[in-house]
Design a protein around this motif. Sequence first.
Motif, PDB file in Angstrom:
ATOM      1  N   ILE A   1      -5.762  13.561   5.852  1.00  0.00           N
ATOM      2  CA  ILE A   1      -4.056  13.268   5.744  1.00  0.00           C
ATOM      3  C   ILE A   1      -3.279  13.850   6.502  1.00  0.00           C
ATOM      4  N   LEU A   2      -3.478  15.214   6.448  1.00  0.00           N
ATOM      5  CA  LEU A   2      -2.824  16.193   7.029  1.00  0.00           C
ATOM      6  C   LEU A   2      -3.560  16.309   8.524  1.00  0.00           C
ATOM      7  N   TYR A   3      -4.274  16.533   8.382  1.00  0.00           N
ATOM      8  CA  TYR A   3      -5.356  16.484   9.580  1.00  0.00           C
ATOM      9  C   TYR A   3      -5.558  15.323  10.743  1.00  0.00           C
ATOM     10  N   LYS A   4      -5.910  14.790  10.399  1.00  0.00           N
ATOM     11  CA  LYS A   4      -5.246  13.098  11.247  1.00  0.00           C
ATOM     12  C   LYS A   4      -3.621  12.892  11.679  1.00  0.00           C
ATOM     13  N   VAL A   5      -2.615  13.615  10.886  1.00  0.00           N
ATOM     14  CA  VAL A   5      -1.165  12.943  11.273  1.00  0.00           C
ATOM     15  C   VAL A   5      -1.242  13.942  11.973  1.00  0.00           C
ATOM     16  N   ALA A   6      -1.730  15.231  12.457  1.00  0.00           N
ATOM     17  CA  ALA A   6      -1.151  16.915  13.096  1.00  0.00           C
ATOM     18  C   ALA A   6      -2.184  16.180  14.518  1.00  0.00           C
ATOM     19  N   ASN A   7      -3.248  16.489  14.415  1.00  0.00           N
ATOM     20  CA  ASN A   7      -3.907  15.298  15.912  1.00  0.00           C
ATOM     21  C   ASN A   7      -4.038  14.406  15.890  1.00  0.00           C
ATOM     22  N   ALA A   8      -3.194  13.612  15.987  1.00  0.00           N
ATOM     23  CA  ALA A   8      -1.875  12.375  16.376  1.00  0.00           C
ATOM     24  C   ALA A   8      -1.047  12.916  16.768  1.00  0.00           C
ATOM     25  N   TYR A   9      -0.355  13.568  16.724  1.00  0.00           N
ATOM     26  CA  TYR A   9       0.922  14.481  17.225  1.00  0.00           C
ATOM     27  C   TYR A   9       1.154  14.956  17.577  1.00  0.00           C
ATOM     28  N   CYS A  10       0.809  15.958  18.047  1.00  0.00           N
ATOM     29  CA  CYS A  10      -0.121  17.394  18.027  1.00  0.00           C
ATOM     30  C   CYS A  10      -1.344  17.583  19.426  1.00  0.00           C
ATOM     31  N   SER A  11      -0.525  18.528  20.777  1.00  0.00           N
ATOM     32  CA  SER A  11      -2.159  18.141  21.180  1.00  0.00           C
ATOM     33  C   SER A  11      -2.615  20.277  21.621  1.00  0.00           C
ATOM     34  N   ARG A  12      -0.981  20.562  21.211  1.00  0.00           N
ATOM     35  CA  ARG A  12      -1.869  22.408  20.635  1.00  0.00           C
ATOM     36  C   ARG A  12      -2.237  22.651  19.899  1.00  0.00           C
ATOM     37  N   ARG A  13      -2.998  23.911  19.169  1.00  0.00           N
ATOM     38  CA  ARG A  13      -3.717  24.255  17.949  1.00  0.00           C
ATOM     39  C   ARG A  13      -2.205  24.735  17.297  1.00  0.00           C
ATOM     40  N   GLU A  14      -1.144  25.693  17.696  1.00  0.00           N
ATOM     41  CA  GLU A  14      -0.023  26.133  17.228  1.00  0.00           C
ATOM     42  C   GLU A  14       0.269  25.205  16.776  1.00  0.00           C
ATOM     43  N   ASP A  15       1.057  23.722  17.363  1.00  0.00           N
ATOM     44  CA  ASP A  15       1.507  23.235  17.116  1.00  0.00           C
ATOM     45  C   ASP A  15       1.449  22.114  15.363  1.00  0.00           C
ATOM     46  N   ARG A  16      -0.239  21.785  15.742  1.00  0.00           N
ATOM     47  CA  ARG A  16      -0.005  21.094  14.312  1.00  0.00           C
ATOM     48  C   ARG A  16      -0.313  22.400  13.554  1.00  0.00           C
ATOM     49  N   GLY A  17      -0.977  23.303  13.521  1.00  0.00           N
ATOM     50  CA  GLY A  17      -0.055  24.568  12.308  1.00  0.00           C
ATOM     51  C   GLY A  17       1.236  24.004  11.715  1.00  0.00           C
ATOM     52  N   ASP A  18       2.412  24.292  12.828  1.00  0.00           N
ATOM     53  CA  ASP A  18       3.492  23.973  12.727  1.00  0.00           C
ATOM     54  C   ASP A  18       3.536  22.892  11.526  1.00  0.00           C
ATOM     55  N   LEU A  19       3.002  21.344  12.103  1.00  0.00           N
ATOM     56  CA  LEU A  19       3.690  20.000  11.619  1.00  0.00           C
ATOM     57  C   LEU A  19       2.747  20.365   9.989  1.00  0.00           C
ATOM     58  N   ILE A  20       1.406  20.360  10.185  1.00  0.00           N
ATOM     59  CA  ILE A  20       0.732  20.911   9.019  1.00  0.00           C
ATOM     60  C   ILE A  20       1.861  21.933   8.201  1.00  0.00           C
ATOM     61  N   GLN A  21       2.156  22.670   8.340  1.00  0.00           N
ATOM     62  CA  GLN A  21       3.765  23.474   7.500  1.00  0.00           C
ATOM     63  C   GLN A  21       4.656  23.026   6.762  1.00  0.00           C
ATOM     64  N   ASP A  22       5.284  22.109   7.960  1.00  0.00           N
ATOM     65  CA  ASP A  22       6.388  21.332   7.653  1.00  0.00           C
ATOM     66  C   ASP A  22       6.419  19.858   7.030  1.00  0.00           C
ATOM     67  N   ILE A  23       4.312  19.602   7.051  1.00  0.00           N
ATOM     68  CA  ILE A  23       4.240  18.420   6.080  1.00  0.00           C
ATOM     69  C   ILE A  23       4.036  19.115   4.539  1.00  0.00           C
ATOM     70  N   THR A  24       3.785  19.556   5.072  1.00  0.00           N
ATOM     71  CA  THR A  24       3.745  20.451   3.084  1.00  0.00           C
ATOM     72  C   THR A  24       4.449  21.228   2.355  1.00  0.00           C
ATOM     73  N   ILE A  25       5.798  21.633   3.070  1.00  0.00           N
ATOM     74  CA  ILE A  25       6.557  21.659   2.303  1.00  0.00           C
ATOM     75  C   ILE A  25       7.805  20.266   2.575  1.00  0.00           C
ATOM     76  N   GLU A  26       7.917  19.539   3.095  1.00  0.00           N
ATOM     77  CA  GLU A  26       8.093  18.347   2.940  1.00  0.00           C
ATOM     78  C   GLU A  26       7.639  17.686   1.552  1.00  0.00           C
ATOM     79  N   LEU A  27       6.596  18.068   0.964  1.00  0.00           N
ATOM     80  CA  LEU A  27       5.233  17.715  -0.463  1.00  0.00           C
ATOM     81  C   LEU A  27       5.514  17.942  -0.799  1.00  0.00           C
ATOM     82  N   TRP A  28       5.701  19.445  -0.902  1.00  0.00           N
ATOM     83  CA  TRP A  28       6.325  20.397  -2.274  1.00  0.00           C
ATOM     84  C   TRP A  28       7.351  20.400  -2.802  1.00  0.00           C
ATOM     85  N   ARG A  29       8.918  19.488  -1.204  1.00  0.00           N
ATOM     86  CA  ARG A  29       9.819  19.481  -1.973  1.00  0.00           C
ATOM     87  C   ARG A  29       9.937  18.383  -2.494  1.00  0.00           C
ATOM     88  N   ALA A  30       9.166  17.294  -2.054  1.00  0.00           N
ATOM     89  CA  ALA A  30       9.181  15.659  -2.870  1.00  0.00           C
ATOM     90  C   ALA A  30       8.458  15.745  -4.168  1.00  0.00           C
TER      91      ALA A  30
END
Length: 172
Positions: free
Chosen positions: A20-49
Amino acid sequence: MSAIRSDDVFLAELRRHKAILYKVANAYCSRREDRGDLIQDITIELWRAWPRYDRAQPFAAWMQRIAINVAISFFRGESRRIRDALPIDDFGMDLAAADRVLDAEGDDLRALHQLIGRLDEVNRALILLYLEGYSQDETAAMLGLSATNVATRINRIKQKLQRDYAAQKDDA
């Protein structure tokens, strides 16, 4: 459930549903670095929630809702960037795996992803949830829309993608 046990359950579920993380990151980010940042942000939000996660709800649906909402905020530039957090590898995420998902796609699927990438963030979320098989009611609940609005918008998005795909094929 003890805190340690709860942490283990979270990490196991996160690893189990990391596609799920990979699909969302691939859909929203074209740059690899941005995908990594987005996956990290999602993971942090999941952890907080996680402490508020309702175990009666499927983890994948809960995760999808949070991932989409974080991606929309990320895309709009409204989210805070957390650069000094844990390395993404500590959560069992592999950016190379996200890249392999993109690389394994055929030309038609790659073209579809490019067309989806041109949609605004809410329409992108709608089509991603549709492609993942979520019902109109589930999608509406995740995005705070009415089911009728979801149905109407998905039909319009599908028509737009078909037109854009046909135009792209004609130009090639």
